[in-house]
Design an enzyme around this catalytic site. Structure first.
Site, PDB file in Angstrom:
ATOM      1  N   SER A 123       0.842  -1.183   0.000  1.00 37.14           N
ATOM      2  CA  SER A 123       0.000   0.000   0.000  1.00 37.14           C
ATOM      3  C   SER A 123       0.895   1.257   0.000  1.00 37.14           C
ATOM      4  O   SER A 123       1.786   1.371  -0.847  1.00 37.14           O
ATOM      5  CB  SER A 123      -0.961  -0.048   1.194  1.00 37.14           C
ATOM      6  OG  SER A 123      -1.919   0.981   1.141  1.00 37.14           O
ATOM      7  N   HIS A 176      -8.485  -3.917  -1.568  1.00 41.99           N
ATOM      8  CA  HIS A 176      -7.185  -3.336  -1.232  1.00 41.99           C
ATOM      9  C   HIS A 176      -6.595  -3.955   0.035  1.00 41.99           C
ATOM     10  O   HIS A 176      -5.369  -4.052   0.171  1.00 41.99           O
ATOM     11  CB  HIS A 176      -7.311  -1.822  -1.047  1.00 41.99           C
ATOM     12  CG  HIS A 176      -6.004  -1.132  -0.858  1.00 41.99           C
ATOM     13  ND1 HIS A 176      -5.050  -1.045  -1.849  1.00 41.99           N
ATOM     14  CD2 HIS A 176      -5.470  -0.502   0.225  1.00 41.99           C
ATOM     15  CE1 HIS A 176      -3.988  -0.397  -1.393  1.00 41.99           C
ATOM     16  NE2 HIS A 176      -4.223  -0.054  -0.141  1.00 41.99           N
ATOM     17  N   ASP A 225      -8.927  -4.834  -6.330  1.00 40.54           N
ATOM     18  CA  ASP A 225      -8.497  -3.613  -5.641  1.00 40.54           C
ATOM     19  C   ASP A 225      -9.003  -2.393  -6.399  1.00 40.54           C
ATOM     20  O   ASP A 225      -8.596  -2.141  -7.536  1.00 40.54           O
ATOM     21  CB  ASP A 225      -6.961  -3.603  -5.553  1.00 40.54           C
ATOM     22  CG  ASP A 225      -6.426  -2.505  -4.651  1.00 40.54           C
ATOM     23  OD1 ASP A 225      -7.131  -1.514  -4.408  1.00 40.54           O
ATOM     24  OD2 ASP A 225      -5.277  -2.662  -4.182  1.00 40.54           O
TER      25      ASP A 225
END
Length: 334
Positions: A133, A304, A274
């Site tokens: 991330s 995600h 995602d």
């Protein structure tokens, strides 16, 4: 004991948090962000885990992460885990800015702060950087800014740019945070912004699977999915401030690294569900990177948040990426 919730099993799996040693490096008085602003902080704080003398791996995660990598990624960063503390050292840092500080910073600024700490530790090169991330964005920025200081880069659930749809969602969150802060209701604003964020981290399929059911008896009462979001928001209000979240959210949307500038060996893992980091952007990062070792794609109901939840897929990718380091003999401290 720390614990992480495995929703696929519907229960908590206790994972013992590995011990680490905090390390610090002073920031010079003239240190400035790319914006020209100064940080209120006077030092960079990190934590080292694992075996003395072993290869060094930097681990960085989302904007909620910090130096306690063995807590927020406890199933991965542990002895015998995919990031095996019996075989390597791990360094994780607290992200800038401080709790109540709003500054304009970039992922390259975070990479520069990491370099300050590495210099203080006498570590000219990191053997690998594992970033998920926001941490994957920092890893790209570090590889581009300090190509001579990184062995290989593993990027999970991150791309070389912020997608406009993700910026749109985060922009609403930032305006909500600023509005609530300026109205003197900061904690409520943080909670609501976190609720909104959770709807972008997860997928419609997961919500349908978990929360389909009858409506509440009266208008205005929360639905089951709302109860879940409310609990996530209430928890988050205890760990951040509106100013800090605004700064880190804005940093994500400023992220831009040319894939061609990432010269080190690169492994990329993306999830097709995602919505914050579309798989098409991850494919473009992989396609344009000059030294791609592997691109892996996987489906996930968790969107995600798959980098936190998909233990088998992520664990296998991490082990494959780091296994060459595991084969190196460690120079154990006397």
């Amino acid at each position: 004991m720390a614990s992480t919730q495995d929703i696929t099993a519907g229960q908590d799996w206790p994972v013992e948090e590995a011990p680490g040693v905090d390390v610090r490096a002073a920031l010079s008085a003239d240190f400035r962000l790319q914006s020209g602003e100064a940080l209120a902080a006077t030092e960079v704080v990190g934590r080292i885990y694992g075996v003395a003398g072993a290869p060094l791996v930097v681990v960085a995660g989302g904007i909620s992460s910090g130096r306690d990598a063995a807590r927020w990624w406890s199933w991965a960063v542990r002895a015998g885990g995919p990031i095996d503390l019996n075989r390597i050292r791990v360094l994780a840092i607290d992200l800038a800015p401080g709790r109540d500080e709003t500054v304009t910073l970039t992922t390259t600024d975070q990479a520069r702060l990491l370099a300050v700490l590495l210099d203080a530790l006498g570590e000219p090169v990191v053997d690998a950087f594992v970033g998920a991330s926001y941490g994957g964005c920092i890893g790209q920025a570090f590889a581009a800014a300090f190509p001579e200081r990184i062995g290989e880069l593993v990027v999970i659930s991150a791309a070389h740019r912020a997608h406009p749809s993700a910026t749109a969602w985060r922009g609403v969150q930032r305006r909500l945070l600023a509005f609530a802060r300026d109205c003197g209701r900061e904690a409520e604003g943080i909670a609501l912004a976190r609720e909104l964020a959770m709807t972008t981290y997860r997928t419609a399929d997961e919500f349908d699977w978990r929360f389909s059911g009858a409506a509440p008896a009266e208008a205005g009462q929360p639905y089951p999915v709302c109860d879940y979001l409310i609990s996530r928001g209430a928890n988050y209000a205890e760990v951040t401030s509106a100013s800090r979240w605004i700064a880190l959210s804005d940093s994500l949307d400023r992220h831009a690294v040319a894939p061609e500038a990432i010269a080190c060996p690169l492994i990329v893992l993306g999830f097709t569900s995602d919505r914050l980091v579309p798989i098409e952007d991850i494919r473009e990062l992989a396609r344009r990177a000059p030294n791609l070792r592997r691109l892996e794609e996987a489906p996930s109901i968790f969107g995600h948040d798959a980098f936190l939840k998909e233990r088998e897929v992520v664990g296998r990718a991490l082990h494959a990426a780091l296994s060459p380091l595991y084969a190196r003999p460690s120079e154990l401290a006397a």
